[in-house]
Design an enzyme around this catalytic site. Structure first.
Site, PDB file in Angstrom:
ATOM      1  N   TYR A   1       0.863  -1.181   0.000  1.00 10.88           N
ATOM      2  CA  TYR A   1       0.000   0.000   0.000  1.00 10.88           C
ATOM      3  C   TYR A   1       0.893   1.222   0.000  1.00 10.88           C
ATOM      4  O   TYR A   1       1.832   1.313   0.795  1.00 10.88           O
ATOM      5  CB  TYR A   1      -0.896   0.006   1.238  1.00 10.88           C
ATOM      6  CG  TYR A   1      -1.772   1.237   1.388  1.00 10.88           C
ATOM      7  CD1 TYR A   1      -1.495   2.202   2.368  1.00 10.88           C
ATOM      8  CD2 TYR A   1      -2.881   1.437   0.572  1.00 10.88           C
ATOM      9  CE1 TYR A   1      -2.306   3.323   2.512  1.00 10.88           C
ATOM     10  CE2 TYR A   1      -3.695   2.551   0.709  1.00 10.88           C
ATOM     11  CZ  TYR A   1      -3.404   3.499   1.682  1.00 10.88           C
ATOM     12  OH  TYR A   1      -4.199   4.611   1.828  1.00 10.88           O
TER      13      TYR A   1
ATOM     14  N   ASP B   1       9.284   2.538  -0.742  1.00 11.73           N
ATOM     15  CA  ASP B   1       8.295   3.240   0.080  1.00 11.73           C
ATOM     16  C   ASP B   1       8.568   2.871   1.545  1.00 11.73           C
ATOM     17  O   ASP B   1       8.155   1.824   2.019  1.00 11.73           O
ATOM     18  CB  ASP B   1       6.879   2.826  -0.328  1.00 11.73           C
ATOM     19  CG  ASP B   1       5.840   3.518   0.533  1.00 11.73           C
ATOM     20  OD1 ASP B   1       4.640   3.465   0.194  1.00 11.73           O
ATOM     21  OD2 ASP B   1       6.200   4.105   1.560  1.00 11.73           O
TER      22      ASP B   1
ATOM     23  N   LYS C   1       5.052   9.359   8.552  1.00 11.17           N
ATOM     24  CA  LYS C   1       4.838   8.822   9.904  1.00 11.17           C
ATOM     25  C   LYS C   1       5.868   9.339  10.920  1.00 11.17           C
ATOM     26  O   LYS C   1       5.811  10.465  11.364  1.00 11.17           O
ATOM     27  CB  LYS C   1       4.802   7.294   9.840  1.00 11.17           C
ATOM     28  CG  LYS C   1       3.593   6.762   9.009  1.00 11.17           C
ATOM     29  CD  LYS C   1       3.556   5.271   8.950  1.00 11.17           C
ATOM     30  CE  LYS C   1       2.520   4.772   7.975  1.00 11.17           C
ATOM     31  NZ  LYS C   1       1.154   4.676   8.510  1.00 11.17           N
TER      32      LYS C   1
HETATM   33  P1  KE4 Z   1      -0.525   8.382   4.537  1.00 14.06           P
HETATM   34  O1  KE4 Z   1      -1.043   9.108   3.290  1.00 14.06           O
HETATM   35  O2  KE4 Z   1      -1.592   7.588   5.231  1.00 14.06           O
HETATM   36  O3  KE4 Z   1       0.277   9.306   5.481  1.00 14.06           O
HETATM   37  O4  KE4 Z   1       0.579   7.328   4.051  1.00 14.06           O
HETATM   38  C1  KE4 Z   1       0.204   6.374   3.079  1.00 14.06           C
HETATM   39  C2  KE4 Z   1       1.161   5.195   3.179  1.00 14.06           C
HETATM   40  C3  KE4 Z   1       2.163   5.072   2.236  1.00 14.06           C
HETATM   41  N1  KE4 Z   1       3.036   4.045   2.279  1.00 14.06           N
HETATM   42  C4  KE4 Z   1       2.971   3.115   3.267  1.00 14.06           C
HETATM   43  C5  KE4 Z   1       3.963   1.992   3.285  1.00 14.06           C
HETATM   44  C6  KE4 Z   1       1.967   3.202   4.265  1.00 14.06           C
HETATM   45  O5  KE4 Z   1       1.909   2.256   5.225  1.00 14.06           O
HETATM   46  C7  KE4 Z   1       1.053   4.261   4.220  1.00 14.06           C
HETATM   47  C8  KE4 Z   1      -0.065   4.411   5.226  1.00 14.06           C
HETATM   48  N2  KE4 Z   1      -0.189   3.374   6.173  1.00 14.06           N
HETATM   49  C9  KE4 Z   1      -1.535   3.120   6.683  1.00 14.06           C
HETATM   50  C10 KE4 Z   1      -1.438   1.960   7.671  1.00 14.06           C
HETATM   51  N3  KE4 Z   1      -1.228   0.742   7.025  1.00 14.06           N
HETATM   52  C11 KE4 Z   1      -2.142   4.323   7.290  1.00 14.06           C
HETATM   53  C12 KE4 Z   1      -3.359   4.058   8.140  1.00 14.06           C
HETATM   54  C13 KE4 Z   1      -4.615   4.534   7.472  1.00 14.06           C
HETATM   55  O6  KE4 Z   1      -4.715   4.461   6.236  1.00 14.06           O
HETATM   56  O7  KE4 Z   1      -5.504   4.968   8.236  1.00 14.06           O
END
Ligand code: KE4
Length: 427
Positions: A144, A239, A267
């Site tokens: 993701y 990523d 994060k």
């Molecule tokens: P954000 O746009 O949520 O800050 O980051 C996206 C993203 C990009 N790459 C990786 C590897 C990620 O894990 C994420 C976001 N992680 C999720 C949890 N698996 C965020 C939690 C959510 O979507 O509420």
């Protein structure tokens, strides 16, 4: 477990916010629960509006590696607040966070700060396409990279949790440029690149997958991504939004000794405030506006509060022994969960890399998204519910990781293991 106030809030909110949440996985749908609403958090503990307390292993999905309200982070935020909340012009805080990231992450010579991991990954892909002049990208099933159109194909995390292949609203004209291959399948990747490598702009991967549960790379997988992208002139994007500063101070790339062309971060580098970043070799990053033609912008990019919290956080992570301690805690939890499962004759796979962990209910190893999807998801839901009732706050989906912080104490980990044993017994 009292839940009246959370339920009232949830009923009120579902009428005005889709699903009652501002990010789908928080709705706890896949585990058949309703979310608890949080009142406050301190250290490794989180407290809901009904007065229930939990040992927190979500940690805001990764950022809270120091736990909640870490004193030096709060102090840094306080002093930043006294200077203002947003300037729309550069500040020294942005320079300092950029310098810290560049000094920490082996492959980054130049970095752009943004507001989320989604923005970081989306911009990294645009940069790769602009730099190579190619359109096609490769990702991996179950990984993701945020919710940008071009990356919401066979994605993990909330997309997998909801069991949707991608999302309506993404034109085929965009999705057709994204190929998603099986994670950890070296032969499949090799075949694909030998057939189409010359047309590939970038291969984007979570070097340690944390959005299909926690699935580490198999021996040779990251190496083949690096060698074949080099061979065919494609860029390799790591990523590390989740793994960056989580599995090691230099991220997964420092752990596995593989230097990508572009790295995405998020994060932890914001210490709990909205942040993202993408960076890489200068000759690539210089293509980003206003230095180069590839456009990317953001009103709150480099926000001084997020910068201050990020700088204070990374300062703590740099201290000698920080990651050794986190790894010891993680190992203690992993071994405890494994022992509890054996004792209660429950088949589990527990995977971990540094301070990120995943637990699957299966008697077979989990190496990719299909393996993860074939685990016992109903048993996971029962486990989640049981642990919540025993005061342990886990990610409400099989397709997520959990996180250890610097402030989880042995007593917290022992309580977690004891709770797991009792829950395993009841499964
Ligand atoms: P954000 O746009 O949520 O800050 O980051 C996206 C993203 C990009 N790459 C990786 C590897 C990620 O894990 C994420 C976001 N992680 C999720 C949890 N698996 C965020 C939690 C959510 O979507 O509420």
């Amino acid at each position: 477990m009292k839940r009246e106030k959370s339920q009232n809030l949830f009923n009120r909110t579902t009428g005005i916010i889709p699903g009652g949440v501002n990010s789908p996985v928080r709705a706890c749908k896949s585990v058949g629960e309703e979310p608890v609403f949080i009142d406050y958090a301190e250290g490794c503990m989180i407290y809901d509006v009904d007065g229930n307390s939990f040992i927190d292993y979500i940690g805001s999905w990764g950022p809270m590696i120091l736990g909640h309200r870490y004193p030096s982070v709060i102090r840094a935020l306080g002093s930043a607040l006294n200077r203002g909340t947003s300037f729309g012009a550069p500040s020294d805080l942005e320079t300092r966070l950029a310098e810290t990231v560049i000094n920490a992450v082996p492959s980054i010579e130049m970095v752009r700060l943004v507001n989320s991991g989604t923005e970081a990954a989306m911009s990294a892909v645009r940069l790769a396409r602009g730099y190579t002049g190619r359109d096609v990208i490769v990702k991996f099933d179950g990984c993701y990279h945020g919710h940008a159109d071009t990356l919401l194909v066979e994605a993990g995390s909330g997309v997998a949790t909801l069991g949707i292949p991608g999302s309506p609203g993404i034109p085929e004209s965009i999705a057709q440029h994204t190929n998603s291959l099986p994670f950890n399948d070296i032969d499949c990747f090799k075949q694909f690149m030998d057939d189409r490598g010359d047309s590939i702009a970038a291969v984007i991967v979570e070097p340690v997958a944390g959005n299909m549960g926690l699935v580490p790379p198999v021996e040779g997988f990251l190496e083949i991504l690096r060698s074949l992208t080099e061979k065919y002139g494609a860029l390799l994007i790591f990523d590390e939004v989740m793994s960056g500063f989580r599995v090691a101070y230099g991220g997964a790339q420092s752990l596995y000794g593989i230097n990508p062309d572009i790295t995405c971060l998020g994060k932890i580098i914001g210490g709990g405030l909205p942040v993202g970043a993408y960076g890489g070799r200068k000759k690539i990053m210089e293509h980003i506006a206003p230095q180069g033609p590839v456009y990317q912008a953001g009103t709150l990019s480099g926000n001084p509060l997020a910068m201050a919290a990020g700088i204070a956080t990374l300062l703590e992570l740099k201290k000698p022994g920080f990651y050794e301690k986190i790894n010891q805690k993680a190992e203690r939890l992993v071994e405890g969960l494994k022992t509890a499962a054996v004792k209660r004759e429950v088949q589990v796979q527990v995977k971990w890399v540094g301070g990120m962990l995943g637990l699957f209910f299966s008697d077979r190893d989990v190496k990719n998204f299909n393996d993860a999807k074939n685990c016992d998801l109903d048993m996971f839901a029962a486990y989640y519910k049981g642990m919540l009732k025993k005061g342990v706050f886990l990610a409400p989906s099989q397709f997520e990781a959990i996180f250890i912080s610097a402030v989880h104490k042995s007593a917290d980990i022992d309580k977690t293991i004891k709770a797991a044993e009792e829950v395993f017994e009841a499964l």
